[in-house]
Design a protein around this motif. Structure first.
Motif, PDB file in Angstrom:
ATOM      1  N   ALA A 293       0.921  -1.117   0.137  1.00 12.08           N
ATOM      2  CA  ALA A 293       0.061   0.133   0.028  1.00 12.08           C
ATOM      3  C   ALA A 293       1.008   1.276   0.087  1.00 12.08           C
ATOM      4  O   ALA A 293       2.172   1.221   0.169  1.00 12.08           O
ATOM      5  N   HIS A 294       0.035   2.322   0.020  1.00 11.30           N
ATOM      6  CA  HIS A 294       0.913   3.766  -0.212  1.00 11.30           C
ATOM      7  C   HIS A 294       1.532   3.943   1.105  1.00 11.30           C
ATOM      8  O   HIS A 294       2.565   4.966   1.130  1.00 11.30           O
ATOM      9  N   LYS A 295       1.094   3.329   2.240  1.00 14.14           N
ATOM     10  CA  LYS A 295       1.419   4.067   3.399  1.00 14.14           C
ATOM     11  C   LYS A 295       2.966   3.907   3.570  1.00 14.14           C
ATOM     12  O   LYS A 295       3.658   4.771   4.582  1.00 14.14           O
TER      13      LYS A 295
ATOM     14  N   GLN B  58      -2.374  -1.725   9.314  1.00 17.50           N
ATOM     15  CA  GLN B  58      -1.746  -1.361   8.082  1.00 17.50           C
ATOM     16  C   GLN B  58      -0.647  -0.361   8.487  1.00 17.50           C
ATOM     17  O   GLN B  58       0.547  -0.468   8.031  1.00 17.50           O
TER      18      GLN B  58
ATOM     19  N   CYS C  34      -9.865   7.050  -2.724  1.00 17.25           N
ATOM     20  CA  CYS C  34     -10.681   6.984  -1.369  1.00 17.25           C
ATOM     21  C   CYS C  34      -9.794   7.595  -0.490  1.00 17.25           C
ATOM     22  O   CYS C  34      -8.836   8.055  -0.419  1.00 17.25           O
TER      23      CYS C  34
ATOM     24  N   GLY D 113      -9.889   8.094   3.745  1.00 18.38           N
ATOM     25  CA  GLY D 113      -9.961   7.914   5.134  1.00 18.38           C
ATOM     26  C   GLY D 113      -9.435   9.169   5.990  1.00 18.38           C
ATOM     27  O   GLY D 113     -10.292   9.990   6.257  1.00 18.38           O
ATOM     28  N   GLY D 114      -8.209   9.046   6.266  1.00 18.00           N
ATOM     29  CA  GLY D 114      -7.664  10.447   6.713  1.00 18.00           C
ATOM     30  C   GLY D 114      -7.241  11.233   5.461  1.00 18.00           C
ATOM     31  O   GLY D 114      -7.504  12.466   5.518  1.00 18.00           O
ATOM     32  N   GLY D 115      -7.039  10.622   4.452  1.00 16.29           N
ATOM     33  CA  GLY D 115      -6.812  11.423   3.053  1.00 16.29           C
ATOM     34  C   GLY D 115      -5.331  11.307   2.594  1.00 16.29           C
ATOM     35  O   GLY D 115      -5.234  12.196   1.732  1.00 16.29           O
ATOM     36  N   SER D 116      -4.523  10.458   3.093  1.00 19.00           N
ATOM     37  CA  SER D 116      -3.356  10.654   2.721  1.00 19.00           C
ATOM     38  C   SER D 116      -2.848  10.055   1.111  1.00 19.00           C
ATOM     39  O   SER D 116      -2.247  10.797   0.418  1.00 19.00           O
ATOM     40  N   ASN D 117      -3.526   9.014   0.826  1.00 14.91           N
ATOM     41  CA  ASN D 117      -3.277   8.655  -0.696  1.00 14.91           C
ATOM     42  C   ASN D 117      -4.034   9.508  -1.687  1.00 14.91           C
ATOM     43  O   ASN D 117      -3.498  10.080  -2.549  1.00 14.91           O
TER      44      ASN D 117
ATOM     45  N   ILE E  76     -10.425   3.124   6.318  1.00 12.31           N
ATOM     46  CA  ILE E  76     -11.052   4.494   5.972  1.00 12.31           C
ATOM     47  C   ILE E  76     -12.281   4.581   7.042  1.00 12.31           C
ATOM     48  O   ILE E  76     -13.098   5.605   6.771  1.00 12.31           O
TER      49      ILE E  76
ATOM     50  N   ALA F 122      -7.319  -3.539  -2.362  1.00  7.49           N
ATOM     51  CA  ALA F 122      -7.633  -3.423  -1.083  1.00  7.49           C
ATOM     52  C   ALA F 122      -9.342  -3.051  -1.011  1.00  7.49           C
ATOM     53  O   ALA F 122      -9.673  -2.300  -1.979  1.00  7.49           O
TER      54      ALA F 122
ATOM     55  N   GLU G 296     -10.389  -0.662   0.710  1.00  2.95           N
ATOM     56  CA  GLU G 296     -10.432   0.879   0.741  1.00  2.95           C
ATOM     57  C   GLU G 296     -10.427   1.199  -0.722  1.00  2.95           C
ATOM     58  O   GLU G 296     -11.257   2.274  -1.037  1.00  2.95           O
ATOM     59  N   SER G 297      -9.457   0.784  -1.310  1.00  4.60           N
ATOM     60  CA  SER G 297      -9.077   1.259  -2.926  1.00  4.60           C
ATOM     61  C   SER G 297     -10.359   0.959  -3.832  1.00  4.60           C
ATOM     62  O   SER G 297     -10.629   1.455  -4.574  1.00  4.60           O
TER      63      SER G 297
ATOM     64  N   SER H 287      -4.896   2.503  -4.122  1.00  2.00           N
ATOM     65  CA  SER H 287      -3.950   2.682  -2.825  1.00  2.00           C
ATOM     66  C   SER H 287      -3.598   1.499  -2.160  1.00  2.00           C
ATOM     67  O   SER H 287      -2.268   1.380  -1.626  1.00  2.00           O
ATOM     68  N   GLY H 288      -3.971   0.452  -2.698  1.00  2.00           N
ATOM     69  CA  GLY H 288      -3.530  -0.837  -1.851  1.00  2.00           C
ATOM     70  C   GLY H 288      -3.818  -2.298  -2.507  1.00  2.00           C
ATOM     71  O   GLY H 288      -5.083  -2.056  -3.099  1.00  2.00           O
TER      72      GLY H 288
HETATM   73  C1  LIG Z   1      -4.623   3.166   5.339  1.00  2.00           C
HETATM   74  C2  LIG Z   1      -5.227   2.814   4.015  1.00  2.00           C
HETATM   75  C3  LIG Z   1      -6.008   3.873   3.329  1.00  2.00           C
HETATM   76  C4  LIG Z   1      -6.694   5.152   3.977  1.00  2.00           C
HETATM   77  O1  LIG Z   1      -5.616   5.984   4.487  1.00  2.00           O
HETATM   78  P1  LIG Z   1      -5.634   7.408   3.585  1.00  2.00           P
HETATM   79  O2  LIG Z   1      -4.669   8.229   4.617  1.00  2.00           O
HETATM   80  O3  LIG Z   1      -7.027   8.068   3.667  1.00  2.00           O
HETATM   81  O4  LIG Z   1      -4.887   7.195   2.272  1.00  2.00           O
HETATM   82  C5  LIG Z   1      -6.659   3.585   2.013  1.00  2.00           C
HETATM   83  N1  LIG Z   1      -6.097   2.384   1.286  1.00  2.00           N
HETATM   84  C6  LIG Z   1      -5.210   1.511   1.893  1.00  2.00           C
HETATM   85  C7  LIG Z   1      -4.934   0.507   0.999  1.00  2.00           C
HETATM   86  C8  LIG Z   1      -4.725   1.987   3.111  1.00  2.00           C
HETATM   87  O5  LIG Z   1      -4.117   0.946   3.681  1.00  2.00           O
END
Ligand SMILES: *Cc1c(COP(=O)(O)O)cnc(C)c1O
Length: 405
Positions: free
Chosen positions: A93-95, A122, A238, A240-244, A312, A356, A358-359, A384-385
């Motif tokens: 994932a992008h994390k 994660q 997508c 959640g917090g919004g980083s991707n 998310i 994922a 989330e994605s 994102s993942g």
């Molecule tokens: C943690 C996570 C997110 C949500 O985090 P954002 O900060 O919103 O990007 C989205 N996709 C995956 C795969 C994650 O692991």
């Protein structure tokens, strides 16, 4: 020359318009000021930039490619859909984009340990990975209930050498894990760095994490031009917090003609507690040290939230997303659990990519939007993942469909 958007936002106190800031106890003012000062130096340091580039290329596997989702595009019958493949990052994932950089910052500050909380695990896994690489101690706080639920990620963190500390008070989930990690950080801020996992938290984390993730958008801009020519009409990620989302938006924020969509999870309904669509249904408020748009319960406390995507389901959102939405620069899309699972299977069976959950929210929204757009138009989705972590849960609750599209 006028400064670019990314240079001029946030202001020096960490405000994006009225959102952001740092609402922290007095004991933490000094350590946070120290973090901001170190980051300001490092972001322009040739050695830091060189090391980060090295790590991204030779360890993380960057640049991640952009793929044209040919079969999904055909299936939807509208705009062409492209995917930025953050699922191909090391750890899936992008994390890791921000975790590697945060641990480098900790090292620069002379810290010997990183501390964080994790919900689904994660962020904990990505941080434990970065800490192993840079030889720092790693302590992850996690609610006892989540430890039970997210067993594979707990095992991963332990294998990677992290110390997993159970939060045993209250509901024993993410909120309690945040309390527990913060408490520990207050005691140990001399020797450790608190590593936040998204574009949230007190200043300077929202700007720092955005800039660490902006590599996604900068790469995507060049790659899209090479693959499809020019820039996409629409970008979808997508939130959640919004980083991707901030990562990919960063590459196109100045291009007013590019539509930017953040997709929030609608879970199983529109009632409080059934979703985690903070920007759609929330109101202004302060939690976890910053001012943003949040979902509140009747007492003004962070409301319980739900989404099938465990990364998310957060009751607030990064302050920059609140700001960009108010300005009209970004739009918010919605996707419920059912649509996300449908997109999870469609992308798997049509493209051979298991996303994922989330994605899958971003993919589902792209599928809806593509149908309303013409065949000459383009959509770029930040994938994102990958879905390895979700396989068992999905097949247990949603039968595998026959592939006959
Ligand atoms: C943690 C996570 C997110 C949500 O985090 P954002 O900060 O919103 O990007 C989205 N996709 C995956 C795969 C994650 O692991």
């Amino acid at each position: 020359m006028s400064q670019s958007y990314l240079e001029s936002n946030p202001d020096e106190n960490g405000y994006f318009g009225k959102y952001g800031g740092a609402f922290i106890p007095p004991v933490l003012e000094k350590p946070f000021a120290e973090i901001a000062e170190a980051y300001n130096k490092l972001k322009d340091s040739p050695e830091f930039i060189k090391e980060l580039k090295y790590v991204r290329k030779h360890y993380q596997g960057r640049p991640t490619p952009i793929s044209f989702a040919k079969n999904l595009t055909e299936f939807c019958g509208g705009a062409k859909i492209y995917l930025k493949r953050e699922d191909l990052n090391h750890t899936g994932a992008h994390k890791l984009n921000h975790c590697m950089a945060e641990v480098m910052l900790a090292k620069y500050l002379g810290k010997t340990k990183v501390i964080a909380e994790t919900g689904a695990g994660q962020h904990g896994v990505a941080l434990a990975t970065a800490a192993a690489y840079f030889k720092l101690e790693c302590e992850i706080h996690m609610g006892e209930v989540d430890i039970e639920k997210e067993h594979p990620n707990v095992v991963r963190m332990k294998i990677l050498g992290a110390n997993v500390i159970p939060a045993t008070h209250g509901l024993k989930t993410l909120k309690e894990a945040v309390d527990s990690a913060f408490e520990k950080y207050v005691e140990e801020s001399d020797t450790s760095l608190y590593c936040i996992g998204s574009v949230v938290g007190p200043h300077p984390f929202p700007v720092m994490i955005r800039n660490f993730q902006s590599i996604v958008g900068f790469e995507a801009r060049e790659q899209f031009d090479e693959l499809a020519g020019g820039i996409p009409n629409t970008i979808i990620a997508c939130i959640g917090g919004g980083s991707n989302a901030m990562g990919i938006f960063s590459g196109f924020i100045e291009d007013k003609e590019v539509e930017l969509y953040g997709v929030e999870p609608l879970g199983i309904g529109t009632k409080l507690g059934q979703h985690a669509a903070s920007l759609t249904y929330g109101e202004e408020g302060i939690m976890h040290g910053f001012n943003s748009i949040m979902l509140k319960d009747e007492n003004g406390e962070p409301a319980p939230v739900y989404s099938i995507g465990s990364g998310i389901d957060y009751p607030s959102v990064g302050p920059e997303h609140a700001f960009l939405k108010d300005k009209g620069r970004t739009k918010i899309g919605l996707c419920d659990d059912e649509e996300a699972v449908d997109a999870f299977y469609k992308l798997s069976q049509l493209e051979g990519i298991i996303p994922a959950l989330e994605s899958a929210h971003a993919v589902a929204f792209a599928m809806k939007l593509a149908k309303t757009m013409s065949k000459d138009e383009t959509i770029l989705v930040n994938l994102s993942g990958r879905g390895d972590k979700d396989l068992d849960f999905v097949v247990e609750h949603f039968p595998i469909p026959h592939a006959k599209f």
